[in-house]
Design an enzyme around this catalytic site. Structure first.
Site: not given
Length: 451
Positions: A41, A223
């Site tokens: 991230h 994901q």
């Protein structure tokens, strides 16, 4: 109950890091519930860029307790290096805790991951080679080694010995690789044990108590829906369950604790690695999306494949996750186009469907049916409200709401915290107003014809 799940609604890389950071102001806990360091991230705060791989994005807020829950597989060396890097940047990691039940990525997992991909050749899955799949495989095979095993080095040594009695002959006879030394592995992991010991806890109990004390808890996955091992484009998927149900299983709480399920979607579509991407575009527009969207993986640096927005996928994500709302990212990336295709259905063997196909064969045969929407051809990265968007950009967002059947309550027009356009409050209780719009009986009025 005050639980919020944040889900990727496509193939990943939708902007979950920024969304977590946006929601975190109103949260008390942020929990990472699946995956490993095969995902990343990126969060931009005050011009500083933070790239997180295992650590929940809430770590950037000093008031938040962050937890790595049971369903995550942890490479302890990677985790400790990431924590050290954050501390070096002035970010306190003192409130990060790790589940005793989480499984460890061991050296043989990484070795097997790379070797298997090499032997698969053209049929390879496109894994990151970080041992995630083999670690989950050993977990299911009941050969896994857990974080709690670090607390008892005698048990750790016994388990390592049992596993390597089976793994070392495989590595030697099938892959022609040198065996692992059990003593050396235990010695290495003993150093991780000392560093992690103060952080190890029963995260399931901790989260349950927090929820029942009325604290706000955000469940952050890695994901996304279409990479889910059960519900994604198998076999080109990850090895865990990023969907909303995976948040419950991966944390150890029940569905009654959840109030909101937020889906993250890009204004177009990307994926990393192999597998189907029905709306993929090569060259031309695809290169513009890649360039303007800076489409390279946070963890791997691999270029992402790019395509137009696929609302068949969004409707599927809404269904399997029970989405209550959508956050839409990277709307600014579409500012270069005169008109913008959106897939509203698929044509398969001459028949049109607006539902996700049942079989892998049908997915590979699917041809997108597009509606075309007017572009806006102006920079929107400085826009500060939804009302301030160009008419065509507002129309694009409204079409996404109608086609997905889910309200869009936040729009990202850039990577920064301040480049977020909100509809009402985004904190606990959800945004003001707005039920999901009714799904249209037919496609919305197009800005052009179907191809």
């Amino acid at each position: 109950m005050p639980g919020t799940i944040l889900i990727g609604a496509q193939w990943g890389d939708e902007g979950k890091g920024k969304a977590t950071d946006l929601l975190a102001d109103k949260m008390d806990l942020v929990v990472r519930y699946q995956g490993g360091n095969n995902a990343g991230h990126t969060v931009v705060v005050g011009g500083r860029t933070f790239r997180l791989h295992l650590v929940p994005s809430g770590i950037l807020h000093p008031h938040i307790t962050t937890l790595i829950a049971d369903g995550v597989v942890i490479d302890p060396g990677v985790l400790l290096a990431e924590l050290a890097a954050l501390e070096a940047q002035g970010i306190s990691t003192a409130k990060l805790m790790v589940s005793a039940n989480a499984h460890l990525i061991m050296p043989w997992h990484k070795e097997r991951d790379k070797l298997a991909e090499r032997y698969l050749g053209n049929n390879k899955i496109g894994t990151t080679g970080r041992g995630i799949g083999p670690a989950y495989g050993d977990k299911v095979a009941r050969l896994g080694i857990r974080v709690q095993d670090l607390l008892d080095l005698k048990i750790l040594a016994q388990k390592v010995d049992v596993v390597l009695r089976e793994r070392n002959p495989l590595l030697a006879k099938v892959y022609n690789r040198l065996p692992f030394d059990a003593d050396a592995v235990v010695e290495e992991y003993a150093t991780y044990a000392e560093a992690l010991r103060p952080r190890i806890t029963d995260t399931s109990l901790y989260v349950w108590k927090a929820l029942h004390d009325g604290k706000q808890v955000l469940f952050e996955g890695a994901q996304a829906t279409m990479l889910d091992v059960d519900h994604g484009t198998y076999p080109f998927v990850t090895s865990s369950s990023p969907v909303a149900g995976g948040a419950l299983a991966g944390t150890g709480i029940g569905p009654r604790e959840i109030d909101r399920v937020i889906g993250l979607a890009k204004a177009y579509t990307t994926r990393v690695g192999s597998g189907p991407l029905p709306t993929e575009v090569q060259g031309g527009a695809g290169e513009v999306l890649s360039r303007d969207g800076a489409e390279f993986g946070t963890t791997t640096g691999r270029p992402r494949r790019c395509g137009w927005l696929d609302t068949v996928v969004l409707r599927y994500a809404a269904r399997v996750n029970g989405l209550t709302e959508l956050f839409l990212s990277k709307l600014d990336v579409l500012s270069s186009f005169d008109r913008i295709p959106v897939a509203t259905g698929y044509r398969i063997d001459g028949e049109v469907t607006d539902d996700w196909p049942m079989t892998q064969t049908e997915v590979h045969h699917a041809e997108p049916v597009y509606e075309y929407f007017e572009g806006w051809r102006e920079d929107i990265s400085g826009v500060t409200s939804l009302a301030g968007l160009p008419r065509a950009a507002r129309g694009y967002v409204e079409a996404i709401e109608k086609l997905s059947g889910v309200p869009v309550n936040a729009v990202f027009v850039g990577p920064g915290r301040e480049q977020t356009l909100l509809r009402g409050a985004v904190g606990p209780g959800g945004p003001a107003g707005g039920q999901a719009p009714a799904r249209p009986a037919a496609a919305p009025a197009a800005e052009g014809e179907r191809p």
